[in-house]
Design a protein around this motif. Sequence first.
Motif, PDB file in Angstrom:
ATOM      1  N   HIS A  32       0.801  -1.219   0.000  1.00  0.00           N
ATOM      2  CA  HIS A  32       0.000   0.000   0.000  1.00  0.00           C
ATOM      3  C   HIS A  32       0.832   1.267   0.000  1.00  0.00           C
ATOM      4  O   HIS A  32       0.294   2.342  -0.295  1.00  0.00           O
ATOM      5  CB  HIS A  32      -0.923   0.008   1.236  1.00  0.00           C
ATOM      6  CG  HIS A  32      -1.538  -1.321   1.527  1.00  0.00           C
ATOM      7  ND1 HIS A  32      -0.986  -2.210   2.442  1.00  0.00           N
ATOM      8  CD2 HIS A  32      -2.622  -1.929   1.027  1.00  0.00           C
ATOM      9  CE1 HIS A  32      -1.731  -3.301   2.494  1.00  0.00           C
ATOM     10  NE2 HIS A  32      -2.726  -3.167   1.646  1.00  0.00           N
ATOM     11  N   ILE A  45      -8.458   0.846 -13.835  1.00  0.00           N
ATOM     12  CA  ILE A  45      -8.740   0.323 -12.506  1.00  0.00           C
ATOM     13  C   ILE A  45      -9.922  -0.630 -12.607  1.00  0.00           C
ATOM     14  O   ILE A  45     -10.900  -0.369 -13.307  1.00  0.00           O
ATOM     15  CB  ILE A  45      -9.043   1.460 -11.516  1.00  0.00           C
ATOM     16  CG1 ILE A  45      -7.866   2.423 -11.464  1.00  0.00           C
ATOM     17  CG2 ILE A  45      -9.343   0.924 -10.136  1.00  0.00           C
ATOM     18  CD1 ILE A  45      -6.589   1.811 -10.972  1.00  0.00           C
ATOM     19  N   SER A  46      -9.821  -1.738 -11.890  1.00  0.00           N
ATOM     20  CA  SER A  46     -10.836  -2.775 -12.036  1.00  0.00           C
ATOM     21  C   SER A  46     -12.183  -2.296 -11.505  1.00  0.00           C
ATOM     22  O   SER A  46     -12.325  -1.966 -10.335  1.00  0.00           O
ATOM     23  CB  SER A  46     -10.395  -4.026 -11.272  1.00  0.00           C
ATOM     24  OG  SER A  46     -10.436  -3.807  -9.890  1.00  0.00           O
ATOM     25  N   ASN A  50      -3.198   7.665  -5.726  1.00  0.00           N
ATOM     26  CA  ASN A  50      -2.272   6.957  -4.864  1.00  0.00           C
ATOM     27  C   ASN A  50      -2.251   7.581  -3.473  1.00  0.00           C
ATOM     28  O   ASN A  50      -2.381   8.788  -3.307  1.00  0.00           O
ATOM     29  CB  ASN A  50      -0.876   6.994  -5.491  1.00  0.00           C
ATOM     30  CG  ASN A  50       0.134   6.219  -4.667  1.00  0.00           C
ATOM     31  OD1 ASN A  50      -0.235   5.299  -3.952  1.00  0.00           O
ATOM     32  ND2 ASN A  50       1.390   6.594  -4.775  1.00  0.00           N
ATOM     33  N   ARG A  59       0.539  -7.883  -2.730  1.00  0.00           N
ATOM     34  CA  ARG A  59      -0.105  -6.883  -3.582  1.00  0.00           C
ATOM     35  C   ARG A  59      -0.857  -7.573  -4.712  1.00  0.00           C
ATOM     36  O   ARG A  59      -0.308  -8.433  -5.414  1.00  0.00           O
ATOM     37  CB  ARG A  59       0.936  -5.930  -4.164  1.00  0.00           C
ATOM     38  CG  ARG A  59       0.328  -4.796  -4.991  1.00  0.00           C
ATOM     39  CD  ARG A  59       1.412  -3.890  -5.540  1.00  0.00           C
ATOM     40  NE  ARG A  59       0.840  -2.740  -6.234  1.00  0.00           N
ATOM     41  CZ  ARG A  59       0.512  -2.711  -7.520  1.00  0.00           C
ATOM     42  NH1 ARG A  59       0.722  -3.793  -8.262  1.00  0.00           N
ATOM     43  NH2 ARG A  59      -0.007  -1.638  -8.072  1.00  0.00           N
ATOM     44  N   ARG A  60      -2.122  -7.187  -4.886  1.00  0.00           N
ATOM     45  CA  ARG A  60      -2.948  -7.720  -5.964  1.00  0.00           C
ATOM     46  C   ARG A  60      -3.701  -6.551  -6.617  1.00  0.00           C
ATOM     47  O   ARG A  60      -4.415  -5.817  -5.949  1.00  0.00           O
ATOM     48  CB  ARG A  60      -3.941  -8.767  -5.454  1.00  0.00           C
ATOM     49  CG  ARG A  60      -3.286  -9.979  -4.819  1.00  0.00           C
ATOM     50  CD  ARG A  60      -4.267 -11.130  -4.735  1.00  0.00           C
ATOM     51  NE  ARG A  60      -4.597 -11.633  -6.065  1.00  0.00           N
ATOM     52  CZ  ARG A  60      -5.566 -12.509  -6.297  1.00  0.00           C
ATOM     53  NH1 ARG A  60      -6.314 -12.941  -5.289  1.00  0.00           N
ATOM     54  NH2 ARG A  60      -5.803 -12.938  -7.516  1.00  0.00           N
ATOM     55  N   GLU A  61      -3.498  -6.406  -7.896  1.00  0.00           N
ATOM     56  CA  GLU A  61      -4.143  -5.330  -8.640  1.00  0.00           C
ATOM     57  C   GLU A  61      -4.299  -5.784 -10.082  1.00  0.00           C
ATOM     58  O   GLU A  61      -3.374  -6.361 -10.666  1.00  0.00           O
ATOM     59  CB  GLU A  61      -3.303  -4.053  -8.581  1.00  0.00           C
ATOM     60  CG  GLU A  61      -3.928  -2.856  -9.271  1.00  0.00           C
ATOM     61  CD  GLU A  61      -5.228  -2.429  -8.627  1.00  0.00           C
ATOM     62  OE1 GLU A  61      -6.259  -2.444  -9.311  1.00  0.00           O
ATOM     63  OE2 GLU A  61      -5.216  -2.098  -7.421  1.00  0.00           O
ATOM     64  N   ARG A 109      -8.778  -7.007  -4.374  1.00  0.00           N
ATOM     65  CA  ARG A 109      -7.747  -6.015  -4.638  1.00  0.00           C
ATOM     66  C   ARG A 109      -7.046  -5.624  -3.339  1.00  0.00           C
ATOM     67  O   ARG A 109      -7.669  -5.484  -2.291  1.00  0.00           O
ATOM     68  CB  ARG A 109      -8.345  -4.777  -5.297  1.00  0.00           C
ATOM     69  CG  ARG A 109      -8.873  -5.018  -6.699  1.00  0.00           C
ATOM     70  CD  ARG A 109      -9.524  -3.774  -7.230  1.00  0.00           C
ATOM     71  NE  ARG A 109      -8.589  -2.647  -7.287  1.00  0.00           N
ATOM     72  CZ  ARG A 109      -8.961  -1.386  -7.393  1.00  0.00           C
ATOM     73  NH1 ARG A 109     -10.240  -1.072  -7.422  1.00  0.00           N
ATOM     74  NH2 ARG A 109      -8.050  -0.435  -7.449  1.00  0.00           N
ATOM     75  N   ASN A 110      -5.748  -5.450  -3.417  1.00  0.00           N
ATOM     76  CA  ASN A 110      -4.950  -5.059  -2.257  1.00  0.00           C
ATOM     77  C   ASN A 110      -3.712  -4.333  -2.777  1.00  0.00           C
ATOM     78  O   ASN A 110      -2.698  -4.952  -3.097  1.00  0.00           O
ATOM     79  CB  ASN A 110      -4.570  -6.284  -1.429  1.00  0.00           C
ATOM     80  CG  ASN A 110      -3.868  -5.903  -0.136  1.00  0.00           C
ATOM     81  OD1 ASN A 110      -4.335  -5.051   0.602  1.00  0.00           O
ATOM     82  ND2 ASN A 110      -2.742  -6.540   0.144  1.00  0.00           N
ATOM     83  N   SER A 111      -3.801  -3.013  -2.886  1.00  0.00           N
ATOM     84  CA  SER A 111      -2.705  -2.240  -3.440  1.00  0.00           C
ATOM     85  C   SER A 111      -2.812  -0.812  -2.927  1.00  0.00           C
ATOM     86  O   SER A 111      -3.677  -0.471  -2.114  1.00  0.00           O
ATOM     87  CB  SER A 111      -2.750  -2.262  -4.975  1.00  0.00           C
ATOM     88  OG  SER A 111      -3.889  -1.581  -5.445  1.00  0.00           O
ATOM     89  N   TYR A 121      -3.830   1.570  -4.593  1.00  0.00           N
ATOM     90  CA  TYR A 121      -5.017   2.167  -5.182  1.00  0.00           C
ATOM     91  C   TYR A 121      -6.305   1.653  -4.564  1.00  0.00           C
ATOM     92  O   TYR A 121      -7.378   2.151  -4.865  1.00  0.00           O
ATOM     93  CB  TYR A 121      -5.032   1.900  -6.691  1.00  0.00           C
ATOM     94  CG  TYR A 121      -3.765   2.332  -7.371  1.00  0.00           C
ATOM     95  CD1 TYR A 121      -3.412   3.669  -7.446  1.00  0.00           C
ATOM     96  CD2 TYR A 121      -2.897   1.391  -7.913  1.00  0.00           C
ATOM     97  CE1 TYR A 121      -2.243   4.065  -8.058  1.00  0.00           C
ATOM     98  CE2 TYR A 121      -1.714   1.777  -8.521  1.00  0.00           C
ATOM     99  CZ  TYR A 121      -1.390   3.120  -8.593  1.00  0.00           C
ATOM    100  OH  TYR A 121      -0.230   3.515  -9.193  1.00  0.00           O
ATOM    101  N   HIS A 122      -6.206   0.642  -3.742  1.00  0.00           N
ATOM    102  CA  HIS A 122      -7.382   0.114  -3.050  1.00  0.00           C
ATOM    103  C   HIS A 122      -6.920  -0.472  -1.715  1.00  0.00           C
ATOM    104  O   HIS A 122      -6.515  -1.631  -1.613  1.00  0.00           O
ATOM    105  CB  HIS A 122      -8.072  -0.966  -3.891  1.00  0.00           C
ATOM    106  CG  HIS A 122      -9.354  -1.454  -3.276  1.00  0.00           C
ATOM    107  ND1 HIS A 122     -10.553  -0.805  -3.466  1.00  0.00           N
ATOM    108  CD2 HIS A 122      -9.618  -2.503  -2.465  1.00  0.00           C
ATOM    109  CE1 HIS A 122     -11.502  -1.447  -2.813  1.00  0.00           C
ATOM    110  NE2 HIS A 122     -10.960  -2.477  -2.196  1.00  0.00           N
TER     111      HIS A 122
END
Length: 411
Positions: free
Chosen positions: A276, A287-288, A296, A380-382, A391-393, A395-396
Amino acid sequence: MARTRSQRAELASSSNKVGQRKKSLRNQNSAGQTKSNLQGDGHNTRRIVNKHKPTYLEQTLSEREADPNRNLRLFCLPREIFDQIIDHLLPDAEACFSLTCKEALHRLGTASWSIFRGRARYYGLHYGYYGSLVQLLQRDMPGSEYCPRCETLHPPLKPPRDHRETKWTKLCMGQLAIIDYWPQTPSGGYSLVWEHILEAFKSQPSTPGSSPPIPSFSGDFTFNKDTVNYRMCSSAQWIDRNFILIHEHHLRNSNYRSRPLQAAHINGLPFRLCAHLSTAPVPPKKISRATKPVSNIPLLSRAIATVSPPNLQKGVPRLNTDPGLVGMEMKDDLTWRCKSCATKFRVRYDGHNMELVVTAWHCLGRELWKAQQLWTYLVRREGPTLGPAKRNSEYHSVSRSLPDFKISDDI
């Protein structure tokens, strides 16, 4: 007249291949065109391709006569006696024997391989053939581990400083099994997988306090990208029975004596501490499933700006009351915390060496079940196909209730 086992193997090796049957059909169709390599009816023309047998099955007469394995006493026995000896072997032992040399493969054929290939291997589990074959193969490769997903014997797991991500890593271990955002180069890097944490928890101390650093997690490497010299020192230790990963990041300009480091150089890496906290200036292109633009979280850039001289603050966002900073915490001793994972970090500027030093502590807790939960926060997953739950980043990121933990300076 009944054929011997070796004769049946020779017959099978030359007739049970799909390529052999296709080749015979092509030869029949082109029997009258021996001088031409093209055939057709005037409208369709195709080239005949002679498909060779695999190299491990193909062996010329001269190569067979020159093969030193033919002179072994076992292969010098009459075929009837040789077949009676082979009849006592189990399918897994016969398959291993056929893999020893080309002479053994020529005599036995590949009939025993069919038991361990495709759907038949699942039925072989009921009779114990499949597992015993892996055990026999592992005997020749000590330390290797069998992966049931990719059906491969993997070499022993290397420490994070030597481990490198391959195309099989996530396929075998899962999408949440590796932290892949720290630098990895052929000459050095840091690649951490969940199996490293499992091995560390086997030696967890029973008493509180600070333990010596764990040798398998230690590492020190340096690489250059553009004009930035990036050095990362890694270690891990048990602090108050909590497993703590410690990373020390050193960033400076390659020609730091003539040109000081600028914030734009750090943003160009981009520099990252966890899933993050990053200095990435702009969000990804797509972005999904996001209807609103996502920016950010500037916590890391803000921490860099608080300790940097004016020449480094150029290009760093100004201090403001951005909504993304809600939930972030700054302590009096300049220890910063991430709101989405168990990460603490400190930033300082070394004026003598003209470099930025960022020390990060990642806690994975005391119990293994808690470590598995905290581990997923670090991965991190994006991507454009991931929903909000996966999602884990940067941006989220969501605010989570995380346990506090001591760091090495607090002991």
